[in-house]
Scaffold this motif. Structure first.
Motif, mmCIF file in Angstrom:
data_model
loop_
_atom_site.group_PDB
_atom_site.id
_atom_site.type_symbol
_atom_site.label_atom_id
_atom_site.label_comp_id
_atom_site.label_asym_id
_atom_site.label_seq_id
_atom_site.Cartn_x
_atom_site.Cartn_y
_atom_site.Cartn_z
ATOM 1 N N GLY A 226 18.099 -7.492 87.744
ATOM 2 C CA GLY A 226 18.871 -8.135 88.873
ATOM 3 C C GLY A 226 18.380 -7.086 90.346
ATOM 4 N N ARG A 227 18.626 -5.702 90.139
ATOM 5 C CA ARG A 227 18.018 -5.054 91.134
ATOM 6 C C ARG A 227 16.439 -5.266 91.460
ATOM 7 N N SER A 228 15.648 -5.282 90.438
ATOM 8 C CA SER A 228 14.284 -5.326 90.530
ATOM 9 C C SER A 228 14.058 -6.655 91.399
ATOM 10 N N VAL A 229 14.597 -7.546 91.089
ATOM 11 C CA VAL A 229 14.576 -9.207 91.435
ATOM 12 C C VAL A 229 15.067 -9.038 92.929
ATOM 13 N N LEU A 230 15.906 -8.366 93.389
ATOM 14 C CA LEU A 230 16.530 -8.179 94.652
ATOM 15 C C LEU A 230 15.450 -7.353 95.566
ATOM 16 N N GLU A 231 14.909 -6.550 94.936
ATOM 17 C CA GLU A 231 13.982 -5.512 95.598
ATOM 18 C C GLU A 231 12.682 -6.495 96.173
ATOM 19 N N ASP A 232 12.182 -7.266 95.039
ATOM 20 C CA ASP A 232 11.196 -8.184 95.211
ATOM 21 C C ASP A 232 11.395 -9.273 96.199
ATOM 22 N N LEU A 233 12.599 -9.941 96.278
ATOM 23 C CA LEU A 233 13.203 -10.700 97.220
ATOM 24 C C LEU A 233 13.247 -10.170 98.715
ATOM 25 N N SER A 234 13.531 -9.001 99.027
ATOM 26 C CA SER A 234 13.747 -8.251 100.207
ATOM 27 C C SER A 234 12.457 -7.959 100.568
ATOM 28 N N THR A 235 11.361 -7.358 99.706
ATOM 29 C CA THR A 235 9.989 -7.080 100.154
ATOM 30 C C THR A 235 9.455 -8.271 100.885
ATOM 31 N N TRP A 236 9.423 -9.461 100.265
ATOM 32 C CA TRP A 236 8.720 -10.551 100.759
ATOM 33 C C TRP A 236 9.438 -11.721 101.303
ATOM 34 N N GLN A 237 10.708 -11.308 101.910
ATOM 35 C CA GLN A 237 11.582 -12.169 102.445
ATOM 36 C C GLN A 237 11.222 -12.937 103.643
ATOM 37 N N LYS A 238 10.254 -12.590 104.370
ATOM 38 C CA LYS A 238 9.611 -13.177 105.428
ATOM 39 C C LYS A 238 8.591 -14.488 104.911
ATOM 40 N N LEU B 118 22.675 -13.766 97.644
ATOM 41 C CA LEU B 118 23.693 -13.686 96.749
ATOM 42 C C LEU B 118 23.641 -12.494 95.968
ATOM 43 N N LEU B 119 22.325 -12.099 95.605
ATOM 44 C CA LEU B 119 22.267 -10.608 95.115
ATOM 45 C C LEU B 119 22.433 -9.408 96.072
ATOM 46 N N GLN B 120 22.090 -9.735 97.187
ATOM 47 C CA GLN B 120 22.486 -8.650 98.187
ATOM 48 C C GLN B 120 23.994 -8.537 98.192
ATOM 49 N N ALA B 121 24.745 -9.464 98.257
ATOM 50 C CA ALA B 121 26.221 -9.307 98.506
ATOM 51 C C ALA B 121 26.607 -8.722 97.340
ATOM 52 N N VAL B 122 26.166 -8.918 96.035
ATOM 53 C CA VAL B 122 26.602 -8.132 94.935
ATOM 54 C C VAL B 122 26.088 -6.753 94.963
ATOM 55 N N GLN B 123 24.873 -6.325 95.405
ATOM 56 C CA GLN B 123 24.525 -5.084 95.657
ATOM 57 C C GLN B 123 25.511 -4.546 96.475
ATOM 58 N N ASP B 124 26.026 -5.223 97.606
ATOM 59 C CA ASP B 124 26.971 -4.414 98.823
ATOM 60 C C ASP B 124 28.151 -4.273 98.209
#
Length: 483
Positions: free
Chosen positions: A115-127, A9-15
């Motif tokens: 929100g951008r910071s949370v998305l960065e955390d989720l993307s970094t640790w997505q594995k 969801l956050l990635q879609a908002v970012q995009d």
């Protein structure tokens, strides 16, 4: 909410793609300030204001030219008012451009800074998000970062105890070798604070080893790394001291030069004496086949989990790979190669991981080879290790645990070893990569503490920094790279 769903969801908002967010999901994001809702009426008002932006911009330019041609120290009130309006409408345009339509709630949303910071955390640790709720992910990250601040607090209290002891020694004219500086003691404190013990006990342990060990030298760097490493080990202080002195003396018969024995012994200080003969035999074999290698390189390869043949093959492969990337021959390149070769990472990935780290640490360390290899040797993914490194920098700067900005990254490199969120921290938070020699079971159990990392750091990173600080005025130091 599932963490993967939150990231999508956050990635879609970012995009800036339309989303399908339920009212419950919307409530979670909005209540935490991760997304900001915007009604259609507000959006229409912004669009109306944005439509006037070109004309307003042209008018401001015209009045600015007139104001420059007229005398006076300040702009006319009309121009000042129009500039404020221009800034406000420009901000509204940015908001309009970031709006994303959410069908289920019939409103627009836009990302916030949080929100951008949370998305960065989720993307970094997505594995590592599978099976983990978003709420649990946030709690885990909060606990991990809170732990970093607790470590800094413990380090600060330990540092105060060490400084007090050093001051008392100076007041009583008790001297042996050069005194420790505040930079030295902060470095020692951040290592000691990785043990969850009373800071006063940590400071007392450091002072015990500093005063009681037969160093065979009054060299300050030897005493600093030796006292710090020994105080970071569990066990009886007298036993740790005796084993270390025996180890230092034993290394003399294995070709280790006097100036390197403290560092080599520190890198092996956690080994049970029953392991020494095996490691010594590996040192002798490597030294026979590669006479030019110094003691720190030898100890890294000798302690690796690979056979001597494989360790040297990995070492050669790392050197060759770095040469193709433009890294010239030299001791610092060999240091990086020995760290990479001893690490529990695939041989084919060593140089790629090193190059990734070196690109992110450009201008942070001088030279950057050993720090890049140390982070590349982490069991974390390279971008995850960099993220942890930056978190440690943030903790150090926010707690103001430094005097010179040159210290920040140096302290963070020590602090970040073994640290990771989501249960990914390495054993005992300071186990060096490739710490276990290939010995038969049951002695192949992993030791809880491995001081090789601290010996590498002191020899390749802290020692050049300490010598630089000692010979340069303080005013040359500027902001930290990741400040």
């Amino acid at each position: 909410m599932d963490s993967g769903r939150a990231r999508a969801l956050l990635q879609a908002v970012q995009d800036r793609q339309p989303i399908d967010m339920s009212p419950d999901e919307r409530r979670l994001f909005v209540d935490q300030g991760i997304l900001s809702p915007v009604g259609t009426a507000t959006r229409d008002q912004w669009l109306t204001a944005v439509a006037s932006l070109p004309a307003l911009r042209d008018r401001v330019r015209e009045l600015s030219r007139q104001a420059l041609a007229a005398p006076g120290p300040t702009a006319p009130p009309e121009l000042q008012q129009m500039i404020r309006e221009l800034e406000e409408i420009a901000g509204q345009k940015t908001s309009v451009d970031s709006l994303v339509w959410n069908g289920p709630t019939q409103e627009y949303v836009k990302p916030t800074l949080l929100g951008r910071s949370v998305l960065e955390d989720l993307s970094t640790w997505q594995k590592h998000l599978e099976g983990r709720s978003f709420e649990q992910f946030q709690q885990d990250l909060s606990t991990y970062r809170g732990g970093l601040f607790e470590t800094i607090q413990r380090a600060d209290l330990t540092y105060r105890g060490l400084v007090l002891t050093e001051q008392m020694r100076a007041d009583n004219d008790v001297t042996f070798g050069d005194p420790f500086t505040t930079v030295d003691l902060r470095f020692a404190s951040i290592i000691l604070a990785k043990r969850s013990l009373d800071p006063s006990l940590l400071a007392q342990s450091f002072e015990f080893f500093n005063m009681a060990v037969n160093w065979g030298s009054w060299n300050k760097e030897d005493r600093l790394v030796g006292s710090t490493v020994l105080a970071s080990l569990p066990g009886n202080l007298q036993t740790v001291r005796t084993d270390f002195e025996r180890l230092r003396i034993a290394l003399e018969s294995h070709g280790i030069l006097p100036e390197d024995r403290i560092f080599a012994a520190a890198a092996m200080a956690d080994l049970d004496p029953s392991w020494w003969d095996l490691v010594f035999s590996r040192i002798d074999e490597i030294h026979r086949r590669r006479p030019p290698l110094n003691a720190i390189l030898l100890s890294a390869l000798a302690r690796s989990s690979y056979s001597v043949d494989e360790a040297l093959a990995r070492f050669d492969a790392a050197l060759a790979g770095m040469a193709t990337r433009g890294y010239k021959d030299g001791l610092v390149v060999e240091a990086a190669a020995s760290i990479l070769a001893s690490a529990p990472i695939e041989a084919g990935a060593m140089v790629d991981r090193f190059a990734f780290m070196a690109s992110h640490l450009a201008g942070v360390f001088d030279p950057p080879h050993a720090p890049s290899a140390m982070l590349a040797a982490s069991p974390l993914e390279p971008f995850e290790a960099i993220d942890v490194f930056r978190d440690c920098i943030s903790a150090i700067t926010r707690r103001n645990f430094f005097e010179l900005t040159l210290e920040i990254e140096n302290l963070a490199l020590v602090m970040c070893y073994g640290v990771a969120p989501l249960g990914l921290g390495y054993l005992a938070a300071n186990l060096p990569p490739g710490a276990i020699p290939p010995i038969p079971a049951p002695l192949a159990a992993v030791p809880l503490y491995g001081p090789s990392w601290y010996a590498w750091h002191t020899y390749w990173v802290y020692r050049p920094l300490g010598r630089y600080i000692a010979t340069h005025p303080v005013h040359v130091h500027t902001i930290a790279a990741f400040g």
